[in-house]
Design a protein around this motif. Structure first.
Motif, PDB file in Angstrom:
ATOM      1  N   GLU A   1      26.240  88.001  -2.053  1.00  0.00           N
ATOM      2  CA  GLU A   1      25.569  89.289  -1.857  1.00  0.00           C
ATOM      3  C   GLU A   1      25.394  89.591  -0.367  1.00  0.00           C
ATOM      4  O   GLU A   1      25.646  90.705   0.086  1.00  0.00           O
ATOM      5  CB  GLU A   1      24.208  89.281  -2.554  1.00  0.00           C
ATOM      6  N   ILE A   2      24.953  88.591   0.400  1.00  0.00           N
ATOM      7  CA  ILE A   2      24.768  88.804   1.843  1.00  0.00           C
ATOM      8  C   ILE A   2      26.112  89.118   2.503  1.00  0.00           C
ATOM      9  O   ILE A   2      26.226  90.052   3.310  1.00  0.00           O
ATOM     10  CB  ILE A   2      24.120  87.566   2.493  1.00  0.00           C
ATOM     11  N   ALA A   3      27.143  88.356   2.160  1.00  0.00           N
ATOM     12  CA  ALA A   3      28.473  88.577   2.736  1.00  0.00           C
ATOM     13  C   ALA A   3      29.026  89.942   2.357  1.00  0.00           C
ATOM     14  O   ALA A   3      29.832  90.524   3.091  1.00  0.00           O
ATOM     15  CB  ALA A   3      29.425  87.477   2.278  1.00  0.00           C
ATOM     16  N   GLY A   4      28.593  90.463   1.218  1.00  0.00           N
ATOM     17  CA  GLY A   4      29.060  91.772   0.764  1.00  0.00           C
ATOM     18  C   GLY A   4      28.240  92.930   1.284  1.00  0.00           C
ATOM     19  O   GLY A   4      28.400  94.067   0.812  1.00  0.00           O
ATOM     20  N   GLY A   5      27.340  92.674   2.230  1.00  0.00           N
ATOM     21  CA  GLY A   5      26.561  93.755   2.827  1.00  0.00           C
ATOM     22  C   GLY A   5      25.324  94.126   2.053  1.00  0.00           C
ATOM     23  O   GLY A   5      24.700  95.163   2.314  1.00  0.00           O
ATOM     24  N   LYS A   6      24.904  93.286   1.114  1.00  0.00           N
ATOM     25  CA  LYS A   6      23.737  93.587   0.294  1.00  0.00           C
ATOM     26  C   LYS A   6      22.476  92.949   0.889  1.00  0.00           C
ATOM     27  O   LYS A   6      22.532  92.105   1.790  1.00  0.00           O
ATOM     28  CB  LYS A   6      23.947  93.070  -1.130  1.00  0.00           C
ATOM     29  N   ILE A   7      21.331  93.340   0.348  1.00  0.00           N
ATOM     30  CA  ILE A   7      20.024  92.830   0.774  1.00  0.00           C
ATOM     31  C   ILE A   7      19.490  91.915  -0.316  1.00  0.00           C
ATOM     32  O   ILE A   7      19.459  92.294  -1.498  1.00  0.00           O
ATOM     33  CB  ILE A   7      19.036  93.987   1.028  1.00  0.00           C
ATOM     34  N   VAL A   8      19.061  90.717   0.062  1.00  0.00           N
ATOM     35  CA  VAL A   8      18.553  89.723  -0.887  1.00  0.00           C
ATOM     36  C   VAL A   8      17.091  89.431  -0.589  1.00  0.00           C
ATOM     37  O   VAL A   8      16.715  89.208   0.572  1.00  0.00           O
ATOM     38  CB  VAL A   8      19.362  88.415  -0.810  1.00  0.00           C
ATOM     39  N   ALA A   9      16.254  89.430  -1.620  1.00  0.00           N
ATOM     40  CA  ALA A   9      14.868  88.962  -1.503  1.00  0.00           C
ATOM     41  C   ALA A   9      14.829  87.522  -2.001  1.00  0.00           C
ATOM     42  O   ALA A   9      15.193  87.253  -3.149  1.00  0.00           O
ATOM     43  CB  ALA A   9      13.933  89.835  -2.324  1.00  0.00           C
TER      44      ALA A   9
ATOM     45  N   GLU B   1       5.355  90.220  -9.199  1.00  0.00           N
ATOM     46  CA  GLU B   1       5.085  91.173  -8.129  1.00  0.00           C
ATOM     47  C   GLU B   1       6.368  91.480  -7.358  1.00  0.00           C
ATOM     48  O   GLU B   1       6.634  92.626  -6.991  1.00  0.00           O
ATOM     49  CB  GLU B   1       4.023  90.584  -7.200  1.00  0.00           C
ATOM     50  N   ALA B   2       7.168  90.453  -7.135  1.00  0.00           N
ATOM     51  CA  ALA B   2       8.436  90.644  -6.425  1.00  0.00           C
ATOM     52  C   ALA B   2       9.366  91.556  -7.217  1.00  0.00           C
ATOM     53  O   ALA B   2       9.994  92.468  -6.658  1.00  0.00           O
ATOM     54  CB  ALA B   2       9.100  89.296  -6.166  1.00  0.00           C
ATOM     55  N   GLU B   3       9.468  91.307  -8.503  1.00  0.00           N
ATOM     56  CA  GLU B   3      10.340  92.138  -9.347  1.00  0.00           C
ATOM     57  C   GLU B   3       9.880  93.592  -9.338  1.00  0.00           C
ATOM     58  O   GLU B   3      10.698  94.515  -9.356  1.00  0.00           O
ATOM     59  CB  GLU B   3      10.343  91.598 -10.786  1.00  0.00           C
ATOM     60  N   ARG B   4       8.575  93.785  -9.257  1.00  0.00           N
ATOM     61  CA  ARG B   4       8.031  95.141  -9.313  1.00  0.00           C
ATOM     62  C   ARG B   4       8.104  95.849  -7.954  1.00  0.00           C
ATOM     63  O   ARG B   4       8.543  96.997  -7.859  1.00  0.00           O
ATOM     64  CB  ARG B   4       6.577  95.075  -9.788  1.00  0.00           C
ATOM     65  N   ARG B   5       7.697  95.151  -6.877  1.00  0.00           N
ATOM     66  CA  ARG B   5       7.537  95.809  -5.583  1.00  0.00           C
ATOM     67  C   ARG B   5       8.795  95.776  -4.719  1.00  0.00           C
ATOM     68  O   ARG B   5       8.926  96.575  -3.794  1.00  0.00           O
ATOM     69  CB  ARG B   5       6.371  95.173  -4.817  1.00  0.00           C
ATOM     70  N   LEU B   6       9.700  94.846  -5.004  1.00  0.00           N
ATOM     71  CA  LEU B   6      10.880  94.719  -4.164  1.00  0.00           C
ATOM     72  C   LEU B   6      12.142  95.279  -4.803  1.00  0.00           C
ATOM     73  O   LEU B   6      13.205  95.271  -4.186  1.00  0.00           O
ATOM     74  CB  LEU B   6      11.105  93.247  -3.794  1.00  0.00           C
ATOM     75  N   ALA B   7      12.022  95.766  -6.011  1.00  0.00           N
ATOM     76  CA  ALA B   7      13.201  96.270  -6.725  1.00  0.00           C
ATOM     77  C   ALA B   7      13.864  97.425  -5.983  1.00  0.00           C
ATOM     78  O   ALA B   7      15.085  97.589  -6.042  1.00  0.00           O
ATOM     79  CB  ALA B   7      12.810  96.693  -8.138  1.00  0.00           C
ATOM     80  N   GLY B   8      13.081  98.230  -5.287  1.00  0.00           N
ATOM     81  CA  GLY B   8      13.644  99.357  -4.559  1.00  0.00           C
ATOM     82  C   GLY B   8      14.135  98.998  -3.163  1.00  0.00           C
ATOM     83  O   GLY B   8      14.653  99.855  -2.450  1.00  0.00           O
TER      84      GLY B   8
ATOM     85  N   ASP C   1      18.766  94.253  -3.290  1.00  0.00           N
ATOM     86  CA  ASP C   1      19.810  94.360  -4.314  1.00  0.00           C
ATOM     87  C   ASP C   1      19.782  93.160  -5.251  1.00  0.00           C
ATOM     88  O   ASP C   1      20.249  93.240  -6.383  1.00  0.00           O
ATOM     89  CB  ASP C   1      21.180  94.452  -3.639  1.00  0.00           C
ATOM     90  N   LEU C   2      19.239  92.030  -4.773  1.00  0.00           N
ATOM     91  CA  LEU C   2      19.112  90.821  -5.573  1.00  0.00           C
ATOM     92  C   LEU C   2      17.777  90.178  -5.249  1.00  0.00           C
ATOM     93  O   LEU C   2      17.434  90.004  -4.078  1.00  0.00           O
ATOM     94  CB  LEU C   2      20.251  89.839  -5.253  1.00  0.00           C
ATOM     95  N   ILE C   3      17.003  89.831  -6.286  1.00  0.00           N
ATOM     96  CA  ILE C   3      15.704  89.178  -6.106  1.00  0.00           C
ATOM     97  C   ILE C   3      15.806  87.768  -6.665  1.00  0.00           C
ATOM     98  O   ILE C   3      16.064  87.580  -7.859  1.00  0.00           O
ATOM     99  CB  ILE C   3      14.580  89.965  -6.810  1.00  0.00           C
TER     100      ILE C   3
END
Length: 754
Positions: A204-212, A345-352, A355-357
């Protein structure tokens, strides 16, 4: 566990030792056990509420005592060892006993980065910990963030939910193992598990995505630091307009590719605390990492998880140009809110945002953000003190009554005194949201619980409308209000063991003054629990009140009006629709004023055209600092009259000469520092005092700090900077605690003499 010491010659002496300090959960008991076996002694070692108790008996007991502090485990901190002789029991056996219960006076150590031995096991295919993201031992891993209370035993941590497998249980019970009573011990068979594989995180990181990613003290947001679009997307989603991001590299040899670092800075990066260290940028990353700034925050991997992410990035996704991977590693929280720690809380607040939690099932008991430090005058200075350092105490000059100090409203921390120690909490943040206040209250409850202290008094800021002040008032305890800048000065005095009298130069953004005014550039005389204001910066006008603190052009407009150049305001700030209105406002008699040094930086940034609106606190001042290559001192550019320092002559020069912005910033820094030294020197001559403490948020400016310190030394003064807590409001609670404690001691003396 018991083993014969095989004492060759019976010695009638038996020694009882009490060891105080950070000696629980760090491998201290197996260390003592091995030492006793080496010297062929009988006796025992056990945790107790005060630290560790040891009894040894045998011919070489004295050798044992001499060696004890010399070879201690890497995370252990010994504050004191008491030794007494007791009656011998004629035992050749040495054992490790169960922990004793009682009122706690020991402490938990801070979380520590993965040690070299665990890192070796992590990548050793023959190890049972191979590629296991939660490998740890008594030399590393989570401590404070998973501890519920003391004594520090597994049943009192977040690991109590994980039953040890046979192999882990064997190591846990083996004094010869470095995992003996490693409370977070775990392996793939019995320990915590990730919700997603590391290979997916790396892809995901290599593909330009944001990971929590759930880290030691909370969730972090990760993305490719060289991907402009990914960084811009992270800013947009996190609602973090321009505030800089920290970055992480795999190893210290990759640092030189992106920043300049000296030996002190490299040592900080590699320390077990693994802070974010501010370094001079080589500008090899996405410009949006630290817009318009010359320094970037860099850190090394903290947990096995981070090492594994880099391992997969480098092995499965090598960069086409061969450059090392650099990832953004920033706190996972929507703008201004506390760090996220709970999975749901992470699933709820970081979903927006992400791209991956990536969650896991080991709870975080106490959230702790990454610590941030810089090197100032050759030594570390905290910008934010949290993971890796908390809850290490500040040693005080004397034992004091138990005080809870609740800090301020911004960059909040709380402090509790216990005996001759002050425990300063992790960085809490701003208390302007419901979640922020809840975190503040949780932190107080957790500190009181783990330290087993009942405060006799609550110290708070003089400002009546702070959330921390309201908490104090509702606590039911006796209250002591401490003026904001006095607390700043006292925090430095406390860590350096100074009662006074001293001079204190406090350069800050805002604090409620004793006269009800807006203070922020203060020269104080401090002694014991008292202070006297002997000088201040010339008041600046703040058109629009607090709004002027967010819009530096307004502070610049106020300076222009004071210089008799008010007519220039509409032209200079033509891009500001309210410029004409501000000019009219400045003609009114009731415009608020402030002695704030922070607002003086803002005015300079506005006059030099470097900042019109701030998206985060201190942005204008940081942009000024970023432009400086060398300092310049303008002659006759300040005045000192009856203790009031004015830089209006400097401002006049910046306006009239219209220097290049870089030259302007260099003139401002050099002249302001020289003026401060002159100001302090004048006060020193009048008072006879030679020690001066330097505190307040403006001393986060490395150039100002170094220039003022160097200047003080040059005129024969003894300057003291904040080292163990930040000079900004993050250190405020320590100063409050010290002032309140000294007030209580003074009252006790008076009552004793009555």
């Amino acid at each position: 566990m018991m083993m014969s010491g095989g004492a060759a010659a019976r010695d009638s002496r038996r020694l009882r030792l009490h060891v105080r300090g950070a000696v629980q959960g760090v491998g201290f008991r197996p260390y003592v056990y091995g030492l006793a076996i080496r010297y062929r002694l009988g006796g025992f070692v056990a945790n107790d509420p005060h630290g560790v108790v040891i009894e040894v008996e045998g011919a070489r007991a004295a050798d044992f005592v001499a060696a004890l502090p010399l070879e201690k485990p890497p995370l252990a901190r010994i504050d004191g060892i008491s030794v007494q002789q007791i009656r011998a029991v004629e035992s050749d056996e040495f054992c490790i006993r169960a922990s004793e219960q009682g009122k706690v006076s020991t402490r938990i150590v801070a979380d520590a980065a993965t040690c070299a031995q665990c890192l070796s096991e992590l990548f050793n295919p023959s190890s049972r910990f191979h590629l296991y993201p939660f490998v740890n031992c008594t030399h590393c891993g989570p401590r404070y963030t998973i501890a519920e209370r003391l004594p520090y035993d597994r049943r009192s941590t977040a690991m109590k939910h994980f039953a040890m497998c046979k192999a882990c249980a064997a190591e846990y019970a083996d004094p010869a193992s470095r995992r003996f009573h490693a409370e977070a011990i775990a392996c793939p068979l019995c320990g915590p598990r990730l919700s997603h594989g590391i290979d997916e995180v790396a892809a995901e990181i290599a593909g330009g995505k944001i990971v929590a990613l759930k880290g030691l003290g909370g969730y972090q947001l990760l993305c490719d630091a060289r991907d402009d679009e990914a960084v811009r997307r992270l800013r947009q989603r996190k609602q973090r307009e321009r505030k800089p991001f920290a970055v992480m590299v795999a190893a210290v040899d990759a640092v030189a590719k992106i920043a300049s670092a000296d030996a002190t800075e490299l040592a900080l990066l590699e320390s077990t605390a693994r802070p974010v260290v501010l370094l001079t940028s080589r500008r090899q990353l996405a410009p949006e990492i630290a817009p318009d700034l010359s320094r970037i925050g860099v850190m090394l991997p903290v947990a096995p998880l981070h090492h594994l992410v880099f391992h997969l990035l480098n092995s499965a996704h090598p960069r086409a140009d061969g450059s090392p991977w650099v990832i953004v590693a920033t706190s996972a929280n929507p703008g201004g809110e506390p760090l996220v720690i709970e999975n749901d809380e992470a699933e709820r607040r970081l979903a927006g945002i992400a791209d991956l939690i990536v969650t896991h099932d080991r709870d975080i008991v106490s959230r702790a953000d990454d610590s941030v430090v810089s090197v100032v005058a050759g030594r570390a200075q905290f910008i934010r003190r949290a993971r890796g350092y908390v809850p290490e105490p500040i040693r005080l000059a004397r034992a004091v009554p138990p005080v809870l100090a609740v800090g301020g409203a911004l960059k909040a921390s709380v402090s509790i005194t216990r005996g001759d120690e002050a425990f300063v909490s992790q960085h809490i943040g701003d208390l302007d949201t419901v979640d922020g206040i809840r975190f503040f209250e949780e932190t107080i409850e957790h500190l009181i619980s783990t330290l087993d202290v009942e405060p006799a008094v609550v110290a708070h800021d003089l400002h009546p409308n702070m959330a921390s002040t309201r908490f104090a008032e509702a606590s039911g305890h006796r209250l002591i209000a401490v003026q904001h800048h006095h607390a700043h000065a006292a925090s430095v005095m406390a860590e350096h063991g100074i009662d006074g009298p001293v001079l204190a130069l406090v350069l800050d953004g805002f604090g409620h003054g004793s006269d009800g005014g807006s203070w922020g550039g203060e020269l104080l005389r401090c002694e014991g629990a008292r202070f006297r204001r002997i000088g201040h910066l010339v008041p600046l006008r703040m058109p629009g009140g607090d709004r002027a603190a967010r819009e530096p052009w307004r502070m610049a407009a106020g300076v222009l009006q004071a210089l008799g150049r008010g007519a220039e305001i509409p032209r200079r700030f033509a891009a500001q629709p309210l410029a004409a209105g501000v000019l009219a406002l400045l003609d009114q008699p009731d415009v608020p004023t402030t002695t704030s040094a922070g607002r003086m930086f803002d005015a300079a940034a506005g006059l030099l055209g470097l900042s019109t609106r701030q998206s985060y606190e201190g942005e204008a001042a940081m942009k000024l600092e970023a432009r400086v290559h060398r300092t310049r001192v303008a002659e006759n550019a300040w005045t000192i009259e009856q203790g009031v320092l004015s830089l209006y002559p400097l401002f006049e020069r910046l306006v009239a000469d219209a220097p290049d912005p870089t030259v302007g910033t260099e003139l401002f820094h050099g002249t302001f520092a020289a003026a401060c030294v002159d100001w302090i020197a004048c006060a020193a001559r009048e008072t006879g005092l030679t020690t001066v403490v330097l505190s307040g948020g403006c001393f986060l400016n490395a150039i100002l700090s170094e220039e003022v310190q160097r200047g003080c030394v040059a005129v024969g003064l003894n300057p003291k900077l904040a080292r163990q807590v930040p000079p900004n409001d993050g250190g405020l609670s320590l100063g409050q605690a010290w002032v309140a404690a000294l007030q209580m001691l003074e009252q006790q003396r008076l009552e004793g003499n009555a």
